[in-house]
Design a protein around this motif. Structure first.
Motif, mmCIF file in Angstrom:
data_model
loop_
_atom_site.group_PDB
_atom_site.id
_atom_site.type_symbol
_atom_site.label_atom_id
_atom_site.label_comp_id
_atom_site.label_asym_id
_atom_site.label_seq_id
_atom_site.Cartn_x
_atom_site.Cartn_y
_atom_site.Cartn_z
ATOM 1 N N MET A 162 118.503 50.044 13.500
ATOM 2 C CA MET A 162 119.496 49.523 14.449
ATOM 3 C C MET A 162 119.146 49.917 15.884
ATOM 4 S SD MET A 162 121.920 47.835 12.786
ATOM 5 C CE MET A 162 123.583 47.983 13.374
ATOM 6 N N ALA A 163 118.696 51.161 16.079
ATOM 7 C CA ALA A 163 118.327 51.614 17.416
ATOM 8 C C ALA A 163 117.141 50.816 17.953
ATOM 9 C CB ALA A 163 117.997 53.100 17.393
ATOM 10 N N GLY A 164 116.153 50.573 17.085
ATOM 11 C CA GLY A 164 115.005 49.781 17.493
ATOM 12 C C GLY A 164 115.401 48.362 17.871
ATOM 13 N N THR A 165 116.291 47.780 17.097
ATOM 14 C CA THR A 165 116.781 46.433 17.386
ATOM 15 C C THR A 165 117.508 46.387 18.719
ATOM 16 O OG1 THR A 165 117.018 45.933 15.027
ATOM 17 C CG2 THR A 165 118.282 44.575 16.553
ATOM 18 N N PHE A 166 118.300 47.405 19.011
ATOM 19 C CA PHE A 166 119.064 47.469 20.254
ATOM 20 C C PHE A 166 118.143 47.477 21.478
ATOM 21 C CE2 PHE A 166 121.170 50.205 23.506
ATOM 22 C CZ PHE A 166 122.200 49.334 23.844
ATOM 23 N N ILE A 167 117.147 48.371 21.472
ATOM 24 C CA ILE A 167 116.244 48.499 22.619
ATOM 25 C C ILE A 167 115.398 47.244 22.804
ATOM 26 C CG2 ILE A 167 114.322 49.803 23.596
ATOM 27 C CD1 ILE A 167 116.974 51.295 23.647
ATOM 28 N N THR A 168 114.845 46.725 21.715
ATOM 29 C CA THR A 168 113.986 45.548 21.825
ATOM 30 C C THR A 168 114.776 44.292 22.195
ATOM 31 O OG1 THR A 168 114.116 45.271 19.413
ATOM 32 C CG2 THR A 168 112.193 46.399 20.290
ATOM 33 N N SER A 169 116.039 44.238 21.840
ATOM 34 C CA SER A 169 116.869 43.087 22.228
ATOM 35 C C SER A 169 117.103 43.076 23.737
ATOM 36 C CB SER A 169 118.205 43.122 21.488
ATOM 37 O OG SER A 169 118.026 42.887 20.107
ATOM 38 N N ILE A 170 117.314 44.260 24.310
ATOM 39 C CA ILE A 170 117.460 44.345 25.774
ATOM 40 C C ILE A 170 116.188 43.832 26.448
ATOM 41 C CG2 ILE A 170 117.677 45.929 27.726
ATOM 42 C CD1 ILE A 170 119.423 47.715 25.959
ATOM 43 N N ALA A 171 115.035 44.284 25.945
ATOM 44 C CA ALA A 171 113.757 43.845 26.505
ATOM 45 C C ALA A 171 113.564 42.342 26.310
ATOM 46 C CB ALA A 171 112.615 44.607 25.843
ATOM 47 N N GLY A 172 113.938 41.833 25.135
ATOM 48 C CA GLY A 172 113.765 40.414 24.839
ATOM 49 C C GLY A 172 114.601 39.512 25.733
ATOM 50 N N VAL A 173 115.868 39.858 25.921
ATOM 51 C CA VAL A 173 116.739 39.061 26.791
ATOM 52 C C VAL A 173 116.203 39.063 28.222
ATOM 53 C CG1 VAL A 173 119.029 38.943 27.848
ATOM 54 C CG2 VAL A 173 118.811 39.346 25.398
ATOM 55 N N THR A 174 115.739 40.222 28.672
ATOM 56 C CA THR A 174 115.183 40.331 30.026
ATOM 57 C C THR A 174 113.973 39.418 30.188
ATOM 58 O OG1 THR A 174 115.901 42.638 30.167
ATOM 59 C CG2 THR A 174 114.215 41.923 31.731
ATOM 60 N N TYR A 175 113.098 39.431 29.196
ATOM 61 C CA TYR A 175 111.884 38.636 29.298
ATOM 62 C C TYR A 175 112.177 37.140 29.204
ATOM 63 C CZ TYR A 175 106.919 37.605 28.850
ATOM 64 O OH TYR A 175 105.643 37.134 29.059
ATOM 65 N N TYR A 176 113.085 36.737 28.328
ATOM 66 C CA TYR A 176 113.471 35.321 28.245
ATOM 67 C C TYR A 176 114.067 34.863 29.575
ATOM 68 C CZ TYR A 176 112.748 34.054 23.320
ATOM 69 O OH TYR A 176 112.192 33.721 22.100
ATOM 70 N N HIS A 177 114.861 35.736 30.208
ATOM 71 C CA HIS A 177 115.471 35.401 31.494
ATOM 72 C C HIS A 177 114.395 35.190 32.555
ATOM 73 C CE1 HIS A 177 118.746 35.228 34.388
ATOM 74 N NE2 HIS A 177 118.052 36.044 35.172
ATOM 75 N N ILE A 178 113.355 36.024 32.514
ATOM 76 C CA ILE A 178 112.245 35.870 33.469
ATOM 77 C C ILE A 178 111.482 34.576 33.193
ATOM 78 C CG2 ILE A 178 110.026 36.833 34.208
ATOM 79 C CD1 ILE A 178 111.222 39.622 33.632
ATOM 80 N N LEU A 179 111.207 34.297 31.933
ATOM 81 C CA LEU A 179 110.465 33.094 31.556
ATOM 82 C C LEU A 179 111.222 31.815 31.890
ATOM 83 C CD1 LEU A 179 108.932 34.072 28.082
ATOM 84 C CD2 LEU A 179 107.727 33.809 30.251
ATOM 85 N N ALA A 180 112.566 31.904 31.902
ATOM 86 C CA ALA A 180 113.385 30.713 32.189
ATOM 87 C C ALA A 180 113.115 30.161 33.581
ATOM 88 C CB ALA A 180 114.865 31.054 32.052
ATOM 89 N N THR A 181 112.663 31.018 34.497
ATOM 90 C CA THR A 181 112.396 30.578 35.883
ATOM 91 C C THR A 181 110.913 30.311 36.119
ATOM 92 O OG1 THR A 181 112.166 32.885 36.627
ATOM 93 C CG2 THR A 181 114.362 31.906 36.723
ATOM 94 N N SER A 182 110.095 30.417 35.071
ATOM 95 C CA SER A 182 108.659 30.225 35.235
ATOM 96 C C SER A 182 108.246 28.819 34.832
ATOM 97 C CB SER A 182 107.893 31.250 34.391
ATOM 98 O OG SER A 182 108.061 30.963 33.013
#
Length: 322
Positions: A240-260
């Motif tokens: 669960m902890a691993g999922t939590f941290i990687t989800s934060i990273a994933g949302v951040t990266y998708y948000h960056i890619l959305a403007t690329s």
């Protein structure tokens, strides 16, 4: 209620209710429930664009803290396993998000990918439930016998009333940590795993999790239980902890890619409102599930999860071909 980003129209109490029911069941096995919410969003809400992946990750971010609080409070966090999972999955989730946008924007193809991921999870859990691995089977039998003995003891102490649960001394205690191997004690037994294999597996899991939008816990947890022979009571919090941290990273990266330029013409931005609504229900559900875990035999948890996963995987693979 209309959600303009995803185009979904649904009664506002449905997402948190579904999330609560799903996560109450799955969090006892170290899984937030995102792997089941993804099929719900695609098949029921008809949310099939790549934006569904980061939206699913928002659910993880909001929902998981409830379970983590419970696992940490009760001493069932295997911290070396937790950090190994986080270090391994973080790089993978970035490549997964990129791959999802470029190569799996088509809903039909993506459902096939989801189906095969779920099929693998189902097979791993089924092999563990059926006892095909003799070493793991013997270790699990020992844990189940201890649990049954604890139930009988508590019933006797409470004059025959129904009682169950792990004892207070059933906590994780780290014995040794190195680049080669990690060992820890739990409930009188010593468990160990190779550090490098977990890091490599986590990298692959991060890749798949970034594509699917689940963070990776749904893949890591069955592997740790079925292949490494670690008890579900100690794997759940780490996954669960691993999922939590990687989800934060994933949302951040998708948000960056959305403007690329990579996401040109593709709906990639997460639907924050829908994700938060799912997350609110999941927050309560994961807390309840984590609390219930110590009152449930591990085999029951695995049988329920295996049935759900195999049903969904066969359904999605079948939809692609038929």
């Amino acid at each position: 209620m209309h959600f303009p980003v995803s185009g979904v129209d649904v009664l506002p109490f449905i997402p948190p209710l579904v999330a609560f029911l799903v996560s109450s069941l799955t969090s006892s096995a170290g899984v937030s429930g995102a792997f089941l919410l993804m099929p719900f969003q695609m098949s029921v809400l008809n949310f099939t664009s790549p934006a569904v992946s980061p939206t699913n990750m928002i659910f993880n971010i909001v929902a998981i803290p409830g379970a983590l609080y419970s696992y940490i409070k009760e001493g069932r966090m295997a911290w070396p396993l937790t950090w190994a999972i986080i270090i391994g999955t973080l790089p993978g989730v970035f490549f997964g998000a990129w791959f999802r946008i470029l190569y799996l924007p088509n809903p039909k193809t993506f459902k096939l990918f989801v189906g095969f991921v779920l099929l693998y999870l189902g097979y791993r859990l089924l092999s563990e439930v059926m006892g095909w691995n003799k070493k793991v089977k013997a270790r699990n039998k020992n844990m189940q016998d201890k649990f049954a003995g604890q139930v009988a003891k508590l019933k006797e102490e409470n004059s025959g009333r129904v009682a169950a649960g792990l004892p207070a001394e059933a906590v994780v205690k780290t014995k040794s940590i190195s680049w080669k191997r990690v060992e820890y004690d739990f409930w009188g037994e010593t468990y160990s795993f190779g550090t490098l294999p977990i890091l490599i597996l986590s990298l692959v899991v991060g890749l798949i999790g970034g594509i699917y939008g689940i963070g990776g816990g749904a893949i890591i947890a069955p592997f740790c239980v079925a292949v490494l022979g670690l008890p579900i009571y100690t794997v759940a919090g780490a996954a669960m902890a691993g999922t939590f941290i990687t989800s934060i990273a994933g949302v951040t990266y998708y948000h960056i890619l959305a403007t690329s330029s990579i996401a040109a013409g593709v709906n990639v931005s997460p639907d924050w409102m829908l994700g938060i609504l799912f997350g609110v229900g999941g927050l309560l559900g994961t807390y309840v599930g984590a609390r219930l875990q110590k009152f449930m035999p591990d085999k029951l948890i695995k049988v329920i999860l295996t049935s759900l996963i195999l049903f969904l995987s066969i359904s999605y693979i079948g939809q692609y071909f038929f």
